[in-house]
Design a protein around this motif. Structure first.
Motif, PDB file in Angstrom:
ATOM      1  N   CYS A  97       8.807  11.592  -3.501  1.00 22.19           N
ATOM      2  CA  CYS A  97       9.060  10.497  -2.571  1.00 22.19           C
ATOM      3  C   CYS A  97       7.747   9.742  -2.345  1.00 22.19           C
ATOM      4  N   ILE A  98       7.795   8.431  -2.492  1.00 25.70           N
ATOM      5  CA  ILE A  98       6.614   7.588  -2.301  1.00 25.70           C
ATOM      6  C   ILE A  98       6.824   6.762  -1.039  1.00 25.70           C
ATOM      7  N   VAL A  99       5.947   6.963  -0.066  1.00 22.43           N
ATOM      8  CA  VAL A  99       6.045   6.281   1.220  1.00 22.43           C
ATOM      9  C   VAL A  99       5.083   5.104   1.216  1.00 22.43           C
ATOM     10  N   MET A 100       5.599   3.920   1.566  1.00 19.02           N
ATOM     11  CA  MET A 100       4.809   2.697   1.612  1.00 19.02           C
ATOM     12  C   MET A 100       5.044   2.007   2.951  1.00 19.02           C
ATOM     13  N   ASP A 101       4.371   0.887   3.165  1.00 19.15           N
ATOM     14  CA  ASP A 101       4.542   0.136   4.412  1.00 19.15           C
ATOM     15  C   ASP A 101       5.949  -0.439   4.490  1.00 19.15           C
ATOM     16  N   GLY A 102       6.854   0.265   5.169  1.00 18.67           N
ATOM     17  CA  GLY A 102       8.222  -0.209   5.321  1.00 18.67           C
ATOM     18  C   GLY A 102       9.107  -0.021   4.111  1.00 18.67           C
ATOM     19  N   VAL A 103       8.652   0.764   3.139  1.00 22.12           N
ATOM     20  CA  VAL A 103       9.401   0.962   1.896  1.00 22.12           C
ATOM     21  C   VAL A 103       9.342   2.427   1.504  1.00 22.12           C
ATOM     22  N   ILE A 104      10.459   2.942   0.974  1.00 23.26           N
ATOM     23  CA  ILE A 104      10.526   4.297   0.434  1.00 23.26           C
ATOM     24  C   ILE A 104      11.032   4.219  -1.004  1.00 23.26           C
ATOM     25  N   ALA A 105      10.358   4.924  -1.901  1.00 24.99           N
ATOM     26  CA  ALA A 105      10.807   5.027  -3.291  1.00 24.99           C
ATOM     27  C   ALA A 105      11.030   6.493  -3.619  1.00 24.99           C
ATOM     28  N   ARG A 106      11.966   6.743  -4.526  1.00 23.70           N
ATOM     29  CA  ARG A 106      12.300   8.122  -4.898  1.00 23.70           C
ATOM     30  C   ARG A 106      12.395   8.256  -6.414  1.00 23.70           C
ATOM     31  N   PHE A 107      11.609   9.184  -6.965  1.00 26.47           N
ATOM     32  CA  PHE A 107      11.695   9.562  -8.370  1.00 26.47           C
ATOM     33  C   PHE A 107      12.399  10.904  -8.469  1.00 26.47           C
ATOM     34  N   ASP A 108      13.331  11.025  -9.389  1.00 22.92           N
ATOM     35  CA  ASP A 108      13.938  12.324  -9.650  1.00 22.92           C
ATOM     36  C   ASP A 108      12.958  13.180 -10.452  1.00 22.92           C
ATOM     37  N   GLY A 109      12.810  14.449 -10.069  1.00 18.12           N
ATOM     38  CA  GLY A 109      11.858  15.313 -10.740  1.00 18.12           C
ATOM     39  C   GLY A 109      12.109  15.458 -12.224  1.00 18.12           C
ATOM     40  N   SER A 110      13.381  15.469 -12.634  1.00 20.89           N
ATOM     41  CA  SER A 110      13.701  15.635 -14.052  1.00 20.89           C
ATOM     42  C   SER A 110      13.258  14.432 -14.880  1.00 20.89           C
ATOM     43  N   ASP A 111      13.310  13.215 -14.293  1.00 24.91           N
ATOM     44  CA  ASP A 111      12.876  12.026 -15.020  1.00 24.91           C
ATOM     45  C   ASP A 111      11.374  12.065 -15.273  1.00 24.91           C
ATOM     46  N   LEU A 112      10.601  12.478 -14.265  1.00 24.23           N
ATOM     47  CA  LEU A 112       9.158  12.590 -14.441  1.00 24.23           C
ATOM     48  C   LEU A 112       8.812  13.690 -15.439  1.00 24.23           C
ATOM     49  N   GLN A 113       9.533  14.797 -15.361  1.00 26.45           N
ATOM     50  CA  GLN A 113       9.270  15.892 -16.290  1.00 26.45           C
ATOM     51  C   GLN A 113       9.539  15.480 -17.732  1.00 26.45           C
ATOM     52  N   ARG A 149       0.817  -1.211   0.000  1.00 19.78           N
ATOM     53  CA  ARG A 149       0.000   0.000   0.000  1.00 19.78           C
ATOM     54  C   ARG A 149       0.854   1.266   0.000  1.00 19.78           C
ATOM     55  N   ILE A 150       0.521   2.195  -0.882  1.00 19.24           N
ATOM     56  CA  ILE A 150       1.158   3.511  -0.889  1.00 19.24           C
ATOM     57  C   ILE A 150       0.484   4.375   0.169  1.00 19.24           C
ATOM     58  N   LEU A 151       1.283   4.906   1.086  1.00 25.70           N
ATOM     59  CA  LEU A 151       0.757   5.711   2.178  1.00 25.70           C
ATOM     60  C   LEU A 151       0.713   7.199   1.848  1.00 25.70           C
ATOM     61  N   LYS A 152       1.738   7.676   1.149  1.00 23.16           N
ATOM     62  CA  LYS A 152       1.814   9.117   0.912  1.00 23.16           C
ATOM     63  C   LYS A 152       2.703   9.413  -0.284  1.00 23.16           C
ATOM     64  N   LEU A 153       2.366  10.507  -0.976  1.00 25.99           N
ATOM     65  CA  LEU A 153       3.195  11.033  -2.054  1.00 25.99           C
ATOM     66  C   LEU A 153       3.742  12.377  -1.592  1.00 25.99           C
ATOM     67  N   ARG A 154       5.054  12.510  -1.548  1.00 27.15           N
ATOM     68  CA  ARG A 154       5.686  13.758  -1.102  1.00 27.15           C
ATOM     69  C   ARG A 154       6.447  14.383  -2.265  1.00 27.15           C
ATOM     70  N   VAL A 155       6.142  15.637  -2.543  1.00 23.34           N
ATOM     71  CA  VAL A 155       6.831  16.390  -3.595  1.00 23.34           C
ATOM     72  C   VAL A 155       7.593  17.515  -2.933  1.00 23.34           C
TER      73      VAL A 155
END
Length: 456
Positions: free
Chosen positions: A146-162, A123-129
């Motif tokens: 930053c994507i916060v999940m149950d015991g997991v953190i994922a990070r997207f670079d802003g330039s890649d999404l753009q 489950r994704i708990l929060k999206l932090r920009v």
């Protein structure tokens, strides 16, 4: 003596469509835990488990849009919406949606699905920009999702999404995307989305986290001073550990578990597949759709941990620079954490179910001018707005150890919001400074107001 008014009304979002989210019942906005909100300039997104509504609240009738988005959710897996947030670039504005199954969805303002990608099957708990723009004191800019999940953190670079979004909008304008979409088979539609690179870390050493944030870049460990890889500092909160901190490495090869999984699992799978072909040589049935594989973890080294049962961490709020964070706990306390020294520098008591947001205010400044565009960043001081729903007030405290500046009465069923971080272009810079603001949404009346930046 006239009563001081510390809020300025901006608009109202009251409409019939809100009834689909439960509006009409007292305190519907705050008592339903599945009601989520995301604020941007002149736009507000609200959602429940299966529906997203986008409203415009400006005086311009062209901006007063109302858009409904019904994400395609799997009834078998019991999928539902768990997080929403705006992604705002120079000329692009889209809505990011987190799903309980671990998928990240990105929608355009007309409700079209732009991107779909599995992050991790939980489950994704929060999206932090957030981001730190390039300035004189810093040689690099750091903008991320930053994507916060149950015991997991994922990070997207802003330039890649753009870059991904620019390609999508460019293809859409040339009608290439629509023509390509018509030719797709429905089963292949999900696989047609490009994969945006990201980093993934496991931070469940002290139990599953209730909230987390990447607070910034930090130096490498002593034994890896010559490493070319970046290291990030992350803070997590949860039921087992009120506060814990990690050093996150972006190098996957440094993770022993990740290295074993990346080498052994594919080799094992290849051997089993080859062996099965020898037994069932002529079986050429339609291949079953492959399930997306989760990305392997990079290394997350523990820095510190605070366990204080029965206290549990509940919500985390990060300052714009990432050097301060507020943590609300189950005992009605608010902790102000220095994220670099990892030390609690301030504590408030008696604020059960509180919500906190950082803001900037003009303190001891001449308020003759009504336009904040005439002020510089140095004219503002960082403050903390604490909304205490049990007391029905908002308090504004000067950071880090300053006094309480304001106490504002607010209606029951209200919620404090803040516009999302706006990604900046490397070629453009704003001539005027836009201070950090806090908005107040009255769920019962639909009235949206902004907290004044001046004490006068």
């Amino acid at each position: 003596m006239a009563k001081r008014n510390h809020t300025t009304p901006l608009g109202c979002i009251a409409c019939d469509e809100l009834s689909e989210l439960g509006a009409g019942k007292e305190s519907w906005l705050v008592e339903n835990p599945f009601i989520l909100s995301a604020l941007d300039t002149h736009s507000l997104a609200l959602s429940n488990k299966s529906l997203i509504l986008i409203f415009g609240w400006s005086d311009d009738p062209f901006d007063n849009m109302k858009v409904k988005i019904h994400p395609e959710l799997s009834p078998i897996g019991g999928e539902y919406i768990t997080a929403i947030e705006w992604l705002v670039f120079d000329d692009i504005r889209v809505l990011a949606v987190g799903i309980s199954s671990g998928y990240l969805l990105i929608y355009s303002l007309d409700g079209g699905l732009i991107h779909k990608q599995i992050i991790y099957p939980t489950r994704i708990l929060k999206l932090r920009v957030r981001g730190t723009k390039r300035d004189i004191s810093q040689d690099i800019s750091n903008e991320e999702v930053c994507i916060v999940m149950d015991g997991v953190i994922a990070r997207f670079d802003g330039s890649d999404l753009q870059d991904m979004l620019r390609r999508w909008f460019r293809d859409t304008q040339t009608n290439f995307w629509d023509q390509k979409r018509k030719k797709r088979d429905l089963d292949d539609f999900e696989n047609s989305f490009e994969r945006v690179p990201y980093q993934l870390w496991s931070v469940n050493k002290y139990g599953a986290c209730a909230d987390a944030a990447i607070t910034g870049v930090m130096p490498p460990p002593l034994m890896e001073l010559e490493s070319s890889h970046r290291y990030y500092r992350a803070v997590t909160i949860g039921n087992d550990a009120v506060i814990s901190a990690y050093r996150l490495s972006e190098d996957k090869n440094r993770s022993l578990v990740g290295a074993i999984l990346s080498k052994v699992v594919p080799a094992t799978f290849s051997t089993i597949a080859s062996f099965s072909k020898l037994i069932w040589r002529s079986d050429r049935a339609t291949p079953k759709k492959a399930e997306p594989k989760p990305q392997s973890f990079a290394r997350a080294a523990s820095l510190t941990c605070l366990k204080d049962p029965p206290r549990k961490g509940e919500k985390l709020t990060l300052s714009p620079s990432g050097t301060l964070a507020t943590i609300t706990d189950s005992l009605g306390r608010i902790l102000l954490l220095d994220t670099q020294a990892l030390v609690v520098v301030r504590l408030w008591k008696g604020y059960r179910d509180a919500n906190c947001l950082f803001m900037e205010m003009l303190v001891n400044k001449d308020s003759a001018s009504t336009s904040y565009h005439e002020y510089k960043k140095s004219d503002y001081c960082l403050c903390l707005a604490i909304y205490a729903p049990k007391k029905g007030i908002i308090e504004v405290w000067q950071m880090r150890t300053g006094p309480r500046l304001l106490t504002i009465q607010c209606a029951k069923g209200s919620k404090i919001l803040q516009p999302t971080y706006r990604f900046s272009s490397s070629m453009t810079s704003s001539s005027s400074y836009m201070p950090l603001e806090v908005f107040l949404l009255n769920g019962d009346s639909g009235q949206l107001s902004v907290l004044n930046r001046s004490l006068h």
